[in-house]
Structure formats: structure tokens, C-alpha cells
Scaffold this active site. Structure first.
Site, PDB file in Angstrom:
ATOM      1  CG  HIS A   7     -17.067  30.480 101.032  1.00 31.42           C
ATOM      2  ND1 HIS A   7     -17.012  30.429  99.724  1.00 31.42           N
ATOM      3  CD2 HIS A   7     -17.972  31.461 101.262  1.00 31.42           C
ATOM      4  CE1 HIS A   7     -17.658  31.342  98.976  1.00 31.42           C
ATOM      5  NE2 HIS A   7     -18.129  32.111  99.803  1.00 31.42           N
ATOM      6  CD  GLU A  86     -21.966  37.439 101.604  1.00 32.02           C
ATOM      7  OE1 GLU A  86     -22.262  38.036 102.534  1.00 32.02           O
ATOM      8  OE2 GLU A  86     -20.927  37.046 100.948  1.00 32.02           O
TER       9      GLU A  86
END
Length: 213
Positions: A7, A86
Site C-alpha cells: 500500500h 498485515e
């Protein structure tokens, strides 16, 4: 083939605050980085139409927003998979890295500190979920995936693909201005066109105009 993206920059990235599975918005620079990834992927994908492409992303907002920018550029929908999230760093989520380094200086001798957080995930737990996701995908050469994930999860996904040791996997770079191509057992870094944060670019333009005037 997999094109793996991290990202774009977030507000917490900029503050050096541990995100884990907490939410943080993309900065203007992060959105510009996502746009640069989208442009590069558009160029790459249009050269390879032998099989249909899919986009899959972590459901965390920073990955969702990055994937949305890519999907809009490529005209593709985005699917989500929790296994690409994550790692959680438990009690350390939201903490400043500088504060943790001051409180626990011995932890920061190598990158295994990511897995030392109270209540956080271990290396094996994260590897099991990203590796499990990878094994379920179509075999090469039919595989055509664009994946948007995170720093640690992306490192371990590349590690699972290439059979890297934990130390080798954790030493990999995690840029927000490049993508990785996983194909034929190889991992190649592909750099995007450089971008500036829009407000910084505007300020530089105003300064240049003043100098000209």
C-alpha cells in the site's frame, strides 16, 4: 505470475507509528504512489492478455484504498482476503517506534522484533496464512494476480514463493514506489515513475514562479 504491491504511504507510516492491523489513511503522497503503481501495472498488464487478471487485496483500509486506485485504472474489480492482512503487533499497535526502541533497546538488533509484541502474531503464524493463500492460487503459467498487501506480510509472501529462510525473507525491501513480479520462481523489482506529494509539488511550483517573477 503475481504482481505484488505494498500500500501507499499512510499517516502512521509518516509518523513512524506501528500500524499492525489498525487503520490509517493514505497520505496525499500515498495516493500518488498508488497512482504510479496503477500506471505501471496498466502498462504491464496490457502486454499480457493470455489469461484474465484478478486483483486481490488485504481488507485493511490502506490496502483497500490502494487496490481501489489500481482497480479503477485497470478496469478490474477488487476482491479481499483476510490472509493478506498485515501481522498484528498486539499491545504495540499504535505505538511510536522511537518509544519502543527507548523502552526495549535490545529488541532492535534484527527484524525479528516484529514478532516479539505481547499478544502479537509469530513468524510461523503469519507465514502459515500467507503461504496457505499462495498454495491455493492457480499454478503458473495460468496465474495472473495483482496483490496489494503490507510490509511484513508482503515480505513473507515473497519468502513463501521463493523458499527463503526467515532471515532472508525479513531482510527484503518493502518499497511503496515499486512492485514485485513473482514469476518462474524468480522475484524481480519493478520501479514506478517517481512521484511527489501533491502539496509539496505545488509549493515547489509556487517558489519557482516567485523566482521567475
Amino acid at each position: 505470475m503475481i504482481y505484488l504491491c505494498r500500500h501507499g504511504e499512510t499517516e502512521w507510516n509518516r509518523a513512524h507509528r506501528l500500524q499492525g492491523q489498525c487503520e490509517s489513511d493514505l497520505t496525499p503522497l500515498g495516493r500518488a504512489q498508488a497512482g504510479a503503481m496503477a500506471d505501471l501495472l496498466h502498462d504491464l498488464v496490457r502486454r499480457d492478455t493470455a489469461h484474465p487478471w484478478r486483483i486481490v487485496a488485504s481488507p485493511l483500509r490502506r490496502a483497500r484504498d490502494t487496490a481501489g486506485i489500481i482497480g479503477a485504472r485497470l478496469g478490474l474489480p477488487v476482491a479481499f482476503d483476510d490472509r493478506l492482512m498485515e501481522l498484528t503487533v498486539g499491545a504495540w499497535e499504535g505505538r511510536l517506534r522511537t518509544d519502543l526502541a527507548r523502552e526495549h533497546p535490545a529488541l532492535f538488533t534484527d527484524r525479528t522484533w516484529f514478532f516479539a509484541a505481547p499478544g502479537g502474531e509469530t513468524y510461523d503464524q503469519v507465514m502459515a496464512r500467507v503461504g496457505g493463500w499462495l498454495t491455493e492460487q492457480a499454478a503458473e503459467p495460468e496465474r495472473r494476480l495483482i496483490v496489494v498487501s503490507h510490509g511484513i506480510a508482503g515480505r513473507l509472501l515473497r519468502g513463501a514463493y521463493a523458499g527463503l529462510s526467515p532471515a532472508e525473507a525479513l531482510e527484503q525491501d518493502v518499497p511503496q514506489d515499486a512492485i514485485y513480479r513473482l514469476s518462474g520462481g524468480q522475484i524481480d523489482r519493478l520501479d514506478c515513475e517517481p512521484v511527489e506529494e501533491p502539496e509539496r509539488a505545488k509549493a515547489a511550483g509556487r517558489e519557482a514562479a516567485r523566482e521567475i517573477l
